[in-house]
Scaffold this motif. Structure first.
Motif, PDB file in Angstrom:
ATOM      1  N   ASP A  71       0.806  -1.220   0.000  1.00  0.00           N
ATOM      2  CA  ASP A  71       0.000   0.000   0.000  1.00  0.00           C
ATOM      3  C   ASP A  71       0.841   1.274   0.000  1.00  0.00           C
ATOM      4  OD1 ASP A  71       0.705  -1.021   2.545  1.00  0.00           O
ATOM      5  OD2 ASP A  71      -0.750   0.246   3.552  1.00  0.00           O
ATOM      6  N   HIS A  72       2.170   1.119  -0.031  1.00  0.00           N
ATOM      7  CA  HIS A  72       3.058   2.282  -0.066  1.00  0.00           C
ATOM      8  C   HIS A  72       3.948   2.316  -1.305  1.00  0.00           C
ATOM      9  CE1 HIS A  72       2.118   3.588   4.088  1.00  0.00           C
ATOM     10  NE2 HIS A  72       1.894   2.295   4.254  1.00  0.00           N
ATOM     11  N   ILE A  73       3.890   1.273  -2.122  1.00  0.00           N
ATOM     12  CA  ILE A  73       4.739   1.208  -3.327  1.00  0.00           C
ATOM     13  C   ILE A  73       3.918   1.061  -4.602  1.00  0.00           C
ATOM     14  CG2 ILE A  73       6.685   0.237  -2.054  1.00  0.00           C
ATOM     15  CD1 ILE A  73       5.934  -2.504  -3.380  1.00  0.00           C
ATOM     16  N   GLY A  74       2.595   1.147  -4.496  1.00  0.00           N
ATOM     17  CA  GLY A  74       1.740   0.884  -5.654  1.00  0.00           C
ATOM     18  C   GLY A  74       1.990   1.802  -6.831  1.00  0.00           C
ATOM     19  N   GLY A  75       2.371   3.054  -6.551  1.00  0.00           N
ATOM     20  CA  GLY A  75       2.618   4.014  -7.621  1.00  0.00           C
ATOM     21  C   GLY A  75       4.066   4.131  -8.024  1.00  0.00           C
ATOM     22  N   HIS A  76       4.936   3.273  -7.489  1.00  0.00           N
ATOM     23  CA  HIS A  76       6.348   3.308  -7.889  1.00  0.00           C
ATOM     24  C   HIS A  76       6.510   3.091  -9.394  1.00  0.00           C
ATOM     25  CE1 HIS A  76       7.513   3.668  -3.821  1.00  0.00           C
ATOM     26  NE2 HIS A  76       8.619   2.927  -3.828  1.00  0.00           N
ATOM     27  N   LYS A  77       5.556   2.399  -9.994  1.00  0.00           N
ATOM     28  CA  LYS A  77       5.638   2.099 -11.426  1.00  0.00           C
ATOM     29  C   LYS A  77       5.633   3.356 -12.289  1.00  0.00           C
ATOM     30  CE  LYS A  77       0.629   1.319 -11.383  1.00  0.00           C
ATOM     31  NZ  LYS A  77      -0.436   0.297 -11.490  1.00  0.00           N
ATOM     32  N   TYR A  78       5.232   4.479 -11.730  1.00  0.00           N
ATOM     33  CA  TYR A  78       5.168   5.725 -12.495  1.00  0.00           C
ATOM     34  C   TYR A  78       6.454   6.551 -12.383  1.00  0.00           C
ATOM     35  CZ  TYR A  78       0.195   4.586 -12.459  1.00  0.00           C
ATOM     36  OH  TYR A  78      -1.015   3.948 -12.600  1.00  0.00           O
ATOM     37  N   PHE A  79       7.456   6.040 -11.664  1.00  0.00           N
ATOM     38  CA  PHE A  79       8.675   6.805 -11.421  1.00  0.00           C
ATOM     39  C   PHE A  79       9.906   5.973 -11.778  1.00  0.00           C
ATOM     40  CE2 PHE A  79       5.378   8.444  -8.712  1.00  0.00           C
ATOM     41  CZ  PHE A  79       5.513   9.821  -8.826  1.00  0.00           C
ATOM     42  N   GLU A  80      10.902   6.642 -12.348  1.00  0.00           N
ATOM     43  CA  GLU A  80      12.159   5.968 -12.664  1.00  0.00           C
ATOM     44  C   GLU A  80      13.165   6.066 -11.522  1.00  0.00           C
ATOM     45  OE1 GLU A  80      13.684   7.516 -16.301  1.00  0.00           O
ATOM     46  OE2 GLU A  80      12.004   6.796 -17.513  1.00  0.00           O
ATOM     47  N   ASN A  81      13.127   7.170 -10.798  1.00  0.00           N
ATOM     48  CA  ASN A  81      14.093   7.421  -9.731  1.00  0.00           C
ATOM     49  C   ASN A  81      13.462   7.020  -8.401  1.00  0.00           C
ATOM     50  OD1 ASN A  81      16.273   8.232  -8.251  1.00  0.00           O
ATOM     51  ND2 ASN A  81      16.021  10.421  -8.650  1.00  0.00           N
ATOM     52  N   ILE A  82      13.839   5.835  -7.903  1.00  0.00           N
ATOM     53  CA  ILE A  82      13.234   5.268  -6.699  1.00  0.00           C
ATOM     54  C   ILE A  82      14.337   4.989  -5.676  1.00  0.00           C
ATOM     55  CG2 ILE A  82      12.007   3.261  -5.761  1.00  0.00           C
ATOM     56  CD1 ILE A  82      10.693   3.014  -8.559  1.00  0.00           C
ATOM     57  N   ALA A  83      14.047   5.268  -4.414  1.00  0.00           N
ATOM     58  CA  ALA A  83      14.992   4.994  -3.331  1.00  0.00           C
ATOM     59  C   ALA A  83      14.324   4.125  -2.274  1.00  0.00           C
ATOM     60  CB  ALA A  83      15.475   6.309  -2.702  1.00  0.00           C
ATOM     61  N   VAL A  84      15.097   3.192  -1.704  1.00  0.00           N
ATOM     62  CA  VAL A  84      14.582   2.275  -0.683  1.00  0.00           C
ATOM     63  C   VAL A  84      15.729   1.907   0.255  1.00  0.00           C
ATOM     64  CG1 VAL A  84      15.051   0.201  -2.060  1.00  0.00           C
ATOM     65  CG2 VAL A  84      13.246   0.148  -0.330  1.00  0.00           C
ATOM     66  N   HIS A  85      15.412   1.581   1.499  1.00  0.00           N
ATOM     67  CA  HIS A  85      16.456   1.155   2.434  1.00  0.00           C
ATOM     68  C   HIS A  85      17.063  -0.162   1.975  1.00  0.00           C
ATOM     69  CE1 HIS A  85      18.273  -0.408   6.163  1.00  0.00           C
ATOM     70  NE2 HIS A  85      18.463   0.879   6.442  1.00  0.00           N
ATOM     71  N   GLU A  86      18.338  -0.324   2.252  1.00  0.00           N
ATOM     72  CA  GLU A  86      19.072  -1.495   1.778  1.00  0.00           C
ATOM     73  C   GLU A  86      18.464  -2.806   2.262  1.00  0.00           C
ATOM     74  OE1 GLU A  86      23.058  -1.522   3.207  1.00  0.00           O
ATOM     75  OE2 GLU A  86      22.527  -0.966   5.259  1.00  0.00           O
ATOM     76  N   ALA A  87      17.835  -2.823   3.447  1.00  0.00           N
ATOM     77  CA  ALA A  87      17.287  -4.062   3.991  1.00  0.00           C
ATOM     78  C   ALA A  87      16.082  -4.568   3.223  1.00  0.00           C
ATOM     79  CB  ALA A  87      16.925  -3.867   5.467  1.00  0.00           C
ATOM     80  N   GLU A  88      15.458  -3.701   2.381  1.00  0.00           N
ATOM     81  CA  GLU A  88      14.253  -4.117   1.662  1.00  0.00           C
ATOM     82  C   GLU A  88      14.374  -3.994   0.151  1.00  0.00           C
ATOM     83  OE1 GLU A  88      10.823  -2.225   3.396  1.00  0.00           O
ATOM     84  OE2 GLU A  88      11.258  -3.026   5.389  1.00  0.00           O
ATOM     85  N   LYS A  89      15.584  -3.802  -0.339  1.00  0.00           N
ATOM     86  CA  LYS A  89      15.736  -3.639  -1.789  1.00  0.00           C
ATOM     87  C   LYS A  89      15.301  -4.892  -2.547  1.00  0.00           C
ATOM     88  CE  LYS A  89      20.695  -4.820  -2.168  1.00  0.00           C
ATOM     89  NZ  LYS A  89      20.844  -5.386  -0.818  1.00  0.00           N
ATOM     90  N   ASP A  90      15.521  -6.072  -1.970  1.00  0.00           N
ATOM     91  CA  ASP A  90      15.134  -7.308  -2.648  1.00  0.00           C
ATOM     92  C   ASP A  90      13.624  -7.491  -2.689  1.00  0.00           C
ATOM     93  OD1 ASP A  90      17.756  -7.879  -3.133  1.00  0.00           O
ATOM     94  OD2 ASP A  90      17.940  -9.439  -1.610  1.00  0.00           O
ATOM     95  N   TRP A  91      12.900  -6.882  -1.742  1.00  0.00           N
ATOM     96  CA  TRP A  91      11.440  -6.944  -1.789  1.00  0.00           C
ATOM     97  C   TRP A  91      10.904  -6.214  -3.013  1.00  0.00           C
ATOM     98  CZ3 TRP A  91       9.002  -6.130   3.738  1.00  0.00           C
ATOM     99  CH2 TRP A  91       9.434  -7.152   4.584  1.00  0.00           C
ATOM    100  N   LEU A  92      11.651  -5.198  -3.456  1.00  0.00           N
ATOM    101  CA  LEU A  92      11.260  -4.482  -4.675  1.00  0.00           C
ATOM    102  C   LEU A  92      11.723  -5.201  -5.928  1.00  0.00           C
ATOM    103  CD1 LEU A  92      11.849  -0.636  -4.197  1.00  0.00           C
ATOM    104  CD2 LEU A  92       9.684  -1.846  -4.370  1.00  0.00           C
ATOM    105  N   SER A  93      12.969  -5.650  -5.935  1.00  0.00           N
ATOM    106  CA  SER A  93      13.572  -6.121  -7.187  1.00  0.00           C
ATOM    107  C   SER A  93      13.543  -7.622  -7.374  1.00  0.00           C
ATOM    108  CB  SER A  93      15.030  -5.642  -7.262  1.00  0.00           C
ATOM    109  OG  SER A  93      15.775  -6.101  -6.155  1.00  0.00           O
ATOM    110  N   VAL A  94      13.350  -8.393  -6.307  1.00  0.00           N
ATOM    111  CA  VAL A  94      13.390  -9.856  -6.428  1.00  0.00           C
ATOM    112  C   VAL A  94      12.025 -10.478  -6.163  1.00  0.00           C
ATOM    113  CG1 VAL A  94      14.475 -11.976  -5.621  1.00  0.00           C
ATOM    114  CG2 VAL A  94      15.827  -9.869  -5.769  1.00  0.00           C
ATOM    115  N   GLN A  95      11.549 -10.380  -4.918  1.00  0.00           N
ATOM    116  CA  GLN A  95      10.290 -11.041  -4.579  1.00  0.00           C
ATOM    117  C   GLN A  95       9.600 -10.338  -3.428  1.00  0.00           C
ATOM    118  OE1 GLN A  95       8.778 -13.891  -6.104  1.00  0.00           O
ATOM    119  NE2 GLN A  95       7.085 -13.103  -4.866  1.00  0.00           N
ATOM    120  N   PHE A  96       8.368  -9.876  -3.675  1.00  0.00           N
ATOM    121  CA  PHE A  96       7.546  -9.307  -2.607  1.00  0.00           C
ATOM    122  C   PHE A  96       7.109 -10.443  -1.683  1.00  0.00           C
ATOM    123  CE2 PHE A  96       3.576  -7.462  -0.880  1.00  0.00           C
ATOM    124  CZ  PHE A  96       4.059  -6.240  -0.454  1.00  0.00           C
ATOM    125  N   PRO A  97       7.115 -10.233  -0.360  1.00  0.00           N
ATOM    126  CA  PRO A  97       6.902 -11.345   0.577  1.00  0.00           C
ATOM    127  C   PRO A  97       5.472 -11.858   0.689  1.00  0.00           C
ATOM    128  CG  PRO A  97       7.204  -9.293   1.772  1.00  0.00           C
ATOM    129  CD  PRO A  97       7.474  -8.985   0.331  1.00  0.00           C
TER     130      PRO A  97
END
Length: 254
Positions: A71-97
């Motif tokens: 519910d906090h990343i749903g609109g990330h698809k509209y942006f190219e420049n995205i920042a996330v804490h290192e502990a959760e980068k894989d949740w964005l790029s590999v597999q959402f839990p």
């Protein structure tokens, strides 16, 4: 302007972009400087938040993430420049839990007047590679404004609040708000949540800007939430599986 979103002016160059039509009542925050802007979280992804942002600023925008929950990343698809804490980068790029169908079930668990062009079957959880990795203490300069990254784990492992020292704004997301504070998921930790609330207590705060529900949050709310955690700890209840505990205008679910 898109009727799905409600835009409220915090000050002349800070805006809350909210989704009050959904039961989550999520808030995202557009923080504009003289050189660039930051969008703190991007909401549910039900409608195009980028159109709203473009209507408010022509500055280059980086989408920063308090935490990688759907519910906090749903609109990330509209942006190219995205920042996330290192502990959760894989949740964005590999597999959402959480499985997609579970997210869809949550999304539609209460009646909602979705936009006409929203198709539930097409809804996807964002997946992409962040351009910037955040760490505790990082500073995000916007020209005449500066945001500080505060790693506040508990609600999730890589959870971050954002703090603006000059205006003393705390963008607290899901750490502090009027509603149910969740620390019962397998990826949450009620002890860390408590310690993170203690950490933000030390900040000078003129305004708390929450991730959900009412925008009007008293500046003493961090103190009240910390005391509630202390009460639960004293009773030996600060362990997952103990249920929901009410404290007036907020609850703690562990």
């Amino acid at each position: 302007m898109d009727s799905w979103f409600t835009v409220e002016e915090i000050d002349s160059d800070t805006f809350a972009i909210s989704e009050y039509k959904h039961w989550e009542e999520t808030h995202c925050y557009l923080v504009c400087g003289t050189e660039r802007a930051v969008l703190i979280d991007t909401g549910l992804g039900i409608s195009d938040i980028r159109k709203i942002v473009n209507g408010l600023t022509s500055l280059p925008v980086m989408a920063v993430t308090t935490h990688v929950h759907w519910d906090h990343i749903g609109g990330h698809k509209y942006f190219e420049n995205i920042a996330v804490h290192e502990a959760e980068k894989d949740w964005l790029s590999v597999q959402f839990p959480i499985p997609l169908q579970t997210v869809k079930n949550i999304l539609t668990s209460r009646p909602c007047d979705f936009p006409e062009d929203f198709v539930l079957e097409d809804y996807q959880i964002f997946r992409g590679t962040p351009r910037k990795i955040l760490q505790d203490g990082d500073r995000l300069p916007l020209g005449n404004r500066l945001l500080e990254v505060i790693h506040t784990p508990g609600h999730s492992l890589g959870y971050c609040c954002f703090y603006e020292p000059e205006r003393r704004y705390l963008y607290s997301g899901d750490l502090i708000y009027k509603g149910c504070l969740d620390a019962f998921y397998p990826s949450t930790d009620p002890q860390l949540f408590w310690q993170s609330v203690k950490r933000v207590q030390s900040l000078e705060i003129s305004r708390i800007l929450p991730g959900h529900h009412q925008l009007a949050v008293q500046t003493d709310m961090a103190n009240r939430i910390e005391k509630a955690f202390q009460v639960l700890a004293d009773k030996g209840k600060l362990k997952q599986g103990n249920g929901i505990f009410g404290f007036g205008d907020f609850q703690i679910h562990i």
